[in-house]
Design an enzyme around this catalytic site. Structure first.
Site, PDB file in Angstrom:
ATOM      1  N   LYS A  22       1.155  -1.174   0.575  1.00 57.28           N
ATOM      2  CA  LYS A  22      -0.155  -0.131   0.337  1.00 57.28           C
ATOM      3  C   LYS A  22       0.617   1.688   0.217  1.00 57.28           C
ATOM      4  CE  LYS A  22      -1.604   1.703   3.930  1.00 57.28           C
ATOM      5  NZ  LYS A  22      -0.862   3.084   4.353  1.00 57.28           N
ATOM      6  N   ASN A  23       1.870   1.398   1.122  1.00 60.13           N
ATOM      7  CA  ASN A  23       2.739   2.470   1.178  1.00 60.13           C
ATOM      8  C   ASN A  23       3.660   2.829   0.009  1.00 60.13           C
ATOM      9  OD1 ASN A  23       0.773   3.531   3.424  1.00 60.13           O
ATOM     10  ND2 ASN A  23       2.818   2.598   5.067  1.00 60.13           N
ATOM     11  N   CYS A 117      -4.653  13.769  13.172  1.00 58.02           N
ATOM     12  CA  CYS A 117      -5.218  12.114  13.324  1.00 58.02           C
ATOM     13  C   CYS A 117      -5.407  11.071  14.208  1.00 58.02           C
ATOM     14  CB  CYS A 117      -4.109  11.325  11.918  1.00 58.02           C
ATOM     15  SG  CYS A 117      -2.604  10.693  11.906  1.00 58.02           S
ATOM     16  N   ARG A 122       0.921  14.695  13.056  1.00 55.94           N
ATOM     17  CA  ARG A 122       1.668  14.982  11.872  1.00 55.94           C
ATOM     18  C   ARG A 122       1.212  15.692  10.961  1.00 55.94           C
ATOM     19  NH1 ARG A 122      -1.240   9.411   9.421  1.00 55.94           N
ATOM     20  NH2 ARG A 122       1.102   9.392   8.042  1.00 55.94           N
ATOM     21  N   ASP A 307       4.740   0.878  11.424  1.00 51.28           N
ATOM     22  CA  ASP A 307       3.615   0.131  11.704  1.00 51.28           C
ATOM     23  C   ASP A 307       4.075  -1.082  11.761  1.00 51.28           C
ATOM     24  OD1 ASP A 307       2.803   2.806  10.471  1.00 51.28           O
ATOM     25  OD2 ASP A 307       3.600   1.637   8.447  1.00 51.28           O
ATOM     26  N   ARG A 399      -8.151   0.051   4.964  1.00 47.71           N
ATOM     27  CA  ARG A 399      -7.305   0.497   4.714  1.00 47.71           C
ATOM     28  C   ARG A 399      -6.259   0.085   4.309  1.00 47.71           C
ATOM     29  NH1 ARG A 399      -6.809   5.396   8.146  1.00 47.71           N
ATOM     30  NH2 ARG A 399      -5.778   6.460   5.556  1.00 47.71           N
TER      31      ARG A 399
HETATM   32  N1  EPU Z   1       6.573  14.878  10.497  1.00 50.38           N
HETATM   33  C1  EPU Z   1       6.972  16.513  10.713  1.00 50.38           C
HETATM   34  N2  EPU Z   1       6.782  16.908   9.843  1.00 50.38           N
HETATM   35  C2  EPU Z   1       6.587  16.553   8.390  1.00 50.38           C
HETATM   36  C3  EPU Z   1       6.223  15.412   8.013  1.00 50.38           C
HETATM   37  C4  EPU Z   1       6.536  14.232   8.872  1.00 50.38           C
HETATM   38  O1  EPU Z   1       7.063  16.729  11.593  1.00 50.38           O
HETATM   39  O2  EPU Z   1       6.495  17.696   7.460  1.00 50.38           O
HETATM   40  C5  EPU Z   1       6.641  13.648  11.383  1.00 50.38           C
HETATM   41  C6  EPU Z   1       5.505  12.909  11.772  1.00 50.38           C
HETATM   42  O3  EPU Z   1       4.249  13.741  12.657  1.00 50.38           O
HETATM   43  C7  EPU Z   1       5.822  12.017  12.316  1.00 50.38           C
HETATM   44  C8  EPU Z   1       7.457  11.796  11.351  1.00 50.38           C
HETATM   45  O4  EPU Z   1       7.642  12.829  11.183  1.00 50.38           O
HETATM   46  O5  EPU Z   1       5.791  12.239  13.856  1.00 50.38           O
HETATM   47  C9  EPU Z   1       6.752  10.547  10.246  1.00 50.38           C
HETATM   48  O6  EPU Z   1       6.212  10.954   9.434  1.00 50.38           O
HETATM   49  P1  EPU Z   1       6.536  10.505   7.755  1.00 50.38           P
HETATM   50  O7  EPU Z   1       6.288  11.634   7.515  1.00 50.38           O
HETATM   51  O8  EPU Z   1       7.828   9.939   8.003  1.00 50.38           O
HETATM   52  O9  EPU Z   1       5.374   9.884   7.710  1.00 50.38           O
HETATM   53  P2  EPU Z   1       4.201   9.856   6.408  1.00 50.38           P
HETATM   54  O10 EPU Z   1       4.560   9.795   5.215  1.00 50.38           O
HETATM   55  O11 EPU Z   1       3.181  10.562   6.825  1.00 50.38           O
HETATM   56  C10 EPU Z   1       4.298   7.166   5.920  1.00 50.38           C
HETATM   57  C11 EPU Z   1       3.491   5.950   6.015  1.00 50.38           C
HETATM   58  C12 EPU Z   1       2.904   5.635   7.490  1.00 50.38           C
HETATM   59  C13 EPU Z   1       4.797   5.505   8.489  1.00 50.38           C
HETATM   60  C14 EPU Z   1       4.869   6.112   8.830  1.00 50.38           C
HETATM   61  C15 EPU Z   1       6.843   6.059   8.940  1.00 50.38           C
HETATM   62  C16 EPU Z   1       2.766   6.116   3.662  1.00 50.38           C
HETATM   63  C17 EPU Z   1       1.581   6.313   3.224  1.00 50.38           C
HETATM   64  N3  EPU Z   1       2.213   6.068   4.584  1.00 50.38           N
HETATM   65  O12 EPU Z   1       3.794   8.134   6.783  1.00 50.38           O
HETATM   66  O13 EPU Z   1       2.081   4.831   7.257  1.00 50.38           O
HETATM   67  O14 EPU Z   1       3.642   4.868  10.098  1.00 50.38           O
HETATM   68  O15 EPU Z   1       5.531   6.631   6.919  1.00 50.38           O
HETATM   69  O16 EPU Z   1       6.994   4.766   8.657  1.00 50.38           O
HETATM   70  O17 EPU Z   1       3.173   6.019   3.274  1.00 50.38           O
HETATM   71  C18 EPU Z   1       0.206   3.150   7.439  1.00 50.38           C
HETATM   72  O18 EPU Z   1       0.213   2.015   6.706  1.00 50.38           O
HETATM   73  O19 EPU Z   1      -0.288   2.529   8.556  1.00 50.38           O
HETATM   74  C19 EPU Z   1       1.137   3.944   8.345  1.00 50.38           C
HETATM   75  C20 EPU Z   1       0.235   4.952   9.327  1.00 50.38           C
END
Ligand code: EPU
Length: 420
Positions: A22-23, A117, A122, A307, A399
């Site tokens: 998915k990711n 969320c 986030r 995850d 999801r």
């Molecule tokens: N963060 C910030 N600022 C930003 C972006 C992120 O502070 O601009 C913080 C977030 O709040 C969080 C941390 O950095 O505390 C990690 O966030 P990241 O951006 O790495 O996560 P994401 O891209 O929003 C993806 C996966 C998540 C997974 C995370 C971490 C997808 C679609 N989602 O999210 O997957 O937990 O990376 O590996 O790829 C799931 O599949 O259940 C899921 C939540």
């Protein structure tokens, strides 16, 4: 109301195949916005987040189709709109990945801010700071981020990320492919999904080096073509199925699981007393004796994935001894704890640390899913629990898990979906 009902206590035996990730699939779908040509993705999982993204792409003007069961085509010849609206973004934060490709290709985008969320606040500051350095004017208005390129093309820039955010790395890497000049993303995320995306972008004609390391260099080009790529196996689903084998006992082979994507989990499974065998085409786990406690701390890849934290906690809830689980990525990702406690687990949380004292036997109970990984953790706990567990709010599960009941049933679990 739909619930998932599990009668616990059965050992699992057999082979189960992992679906596409998915990711990894989500950013590939958004990458299709970078070109007018056809982009084909093979092996995308049929899960709600992927279907929501397809709806969003259609709203923007893309044509979406599928020729056979497992491949999806997207063709974004022209746009009706460059807006990712709130009603879609609020259900799925990954919609924010529309921002980079849209502003790079069309010079503008209006994307709803994802808001809070369940698993944490986030923010998207890292995405936005990077785009600003590339010559994008950002304005916040009415709950939306409005982005407008200062010139005809974005400009390449040095982008040191405050944290190796997966989504920010993806968004910025996509935007940089069409920028004028060279972009260097420093402290980039190193998750396998980033490499999958970079592979597709390179097939489109992008010039990218270093994806999978902390420094990614992108030399912008004027135009990109289409791609035809295979989505990598879902490492989180694979890890979940391996933990299912371990918690229920018995022997499960997860076909398609890649050990090179799951090192940190496999080490911990072995520490907990699970036999792990990595083969070319998949990974097998066997659990004979009672599990023993192992500590984990989540961190960006190649560290232990956030995850899989909830699923590993379910496993530790039945292990002998006390394990300490630290969640370092999201500030509010222990919502499964209260539900596990209702099933008889002994878990104490203090800030980002959970102390889990394993109990010999969990007991079935009515429980409620709160997010994707929390819900699957309850499924796992239920497999090992005495008697029946009924899980409500299962839409969270849909999801991100494809045919989960069918997969677990095929290896001997007693699990069914009940629509009342
Ligand atoms: N963060 C910030 N600022 C930003 C972006 C992120 O502070 O601009 C913080 C977030 O709040 C969080 C941390 O950095 O505390 C990690 O966030 P990241 O951006 O790495 O996560 P994401 O891209 O929003 C993806 C996966 C998540 C997974 C995370 C971490 C997808 C679609 N989602 O999210 O997957 O937990 O990376 O590996 O790829 C799931 O599949 O259940 C899921 C939540």
């Amino acid at each position: 109301m739909t619930t998932i009902v599990i009668k616990g206590g059965r050992t699992l035996q057999g082979t189960v195949r992992v679906s596409g990730s998915k990711n990894a699939g989500l950013p590939l779908l958004f990458a299709a916005l970078l070109t007018a040509e056809r982009c084909t993705m093979r092996g995308l999982p049929r899960v709600v987040d992927i279907l929501t993204t397809l709806r969003l792409l259609e709203r923007l003007g893309a044509r979406v189709g599928d020729d056979e069961f497992s491949s999806i085509m997207v063709e974004a010849r022209e746009f009706y709109s460059t807006e990712a609206p709130y009603d879609l973004v609020k259900t799925m934060r990954a919609s924010f990945l529309a921002l980079g490709p849209l502003v790079a290709r069309t010079g503008r985008a209006r994307v709803s801010t994802p808001g809070g969320c369940a698993i944490g606040s986030r923010p998207v500051d890292i995405h936005l700071a990077g785009l600003e350095r590339m010559g994008v004017r950002i304005r916040h208005a009415h709950g939306y981020v409005e982005a407008e390129a200062e010139g005809p093309r974005l400009r390449g820039a040095k982008l040191p990320l405050d944290f190796p955010s997966v989504g920010a790395t993806e968004n910025l890497m996509m935007a940089a492919t069409l920028a004028d000049g060279v972009t260097v993303i420093e402290n980039a995320a190193r998750e396998p999904e980033i490499e999958n995306l970079a592979g597709a972008l390179v097939r489109m004609g992008a010039r990218i080096e270093g994806a999978g390391t902390s420094n990614i260099t992108i030399e912008g080009v004027r135009e990109l073509g289409g791609f035809d790529v295979q989505v990598i196996p879902d490492r989180i689903e694979a890890g979940t199925l391996l933990i299912a084998g371990a918690i229920a006992g018995g022997s499960v082979y997860v076909e398609g699981a890649r050990a090179d994507h799951l090192d940190s989990l496999l080490v911990k499974l072995e520490e907990a007393g699970v036999e792990v065998e990595s083969r070319d085409g998949g990974i097998a786990v066997t659990r004979r004796d009672r599990l023993v406690a192992a500590d984990v701390r989540t961190s960006p890849h190649p560290g232990f994935p956030t995850d899989l934290q909830a699923q590993f906690m379910a496993l530790m809830a039945t292990a002998e001894g006390r394990s300490v689980i630290i969640e370092d990525i999201f500030e509010n990702r222990f919502m499964h704890v209260q539900e596990l406690v209702r099933m008889g687990a002994d878990i104490k949380v203090e800030g980002k640390t959970a102390a889990v004292r394993g109990v010999p036997q969990l007991s079935g109970a009515p429980v409620m899913a709160t997010d994707l990984r929390a819900s699957v953790c309850l499924v796992l706990a239920a497999l090992a629990a005495h008697n029946t567990t009924e899980i409500s709010r299962v839409y969270h599960l849909d999801r991100g898990y494809e045919r989960l009941e069918e997969k677990l049933s095929s290896v001997g679990a007693c699990i069914s979906r009940v629509r009342a």
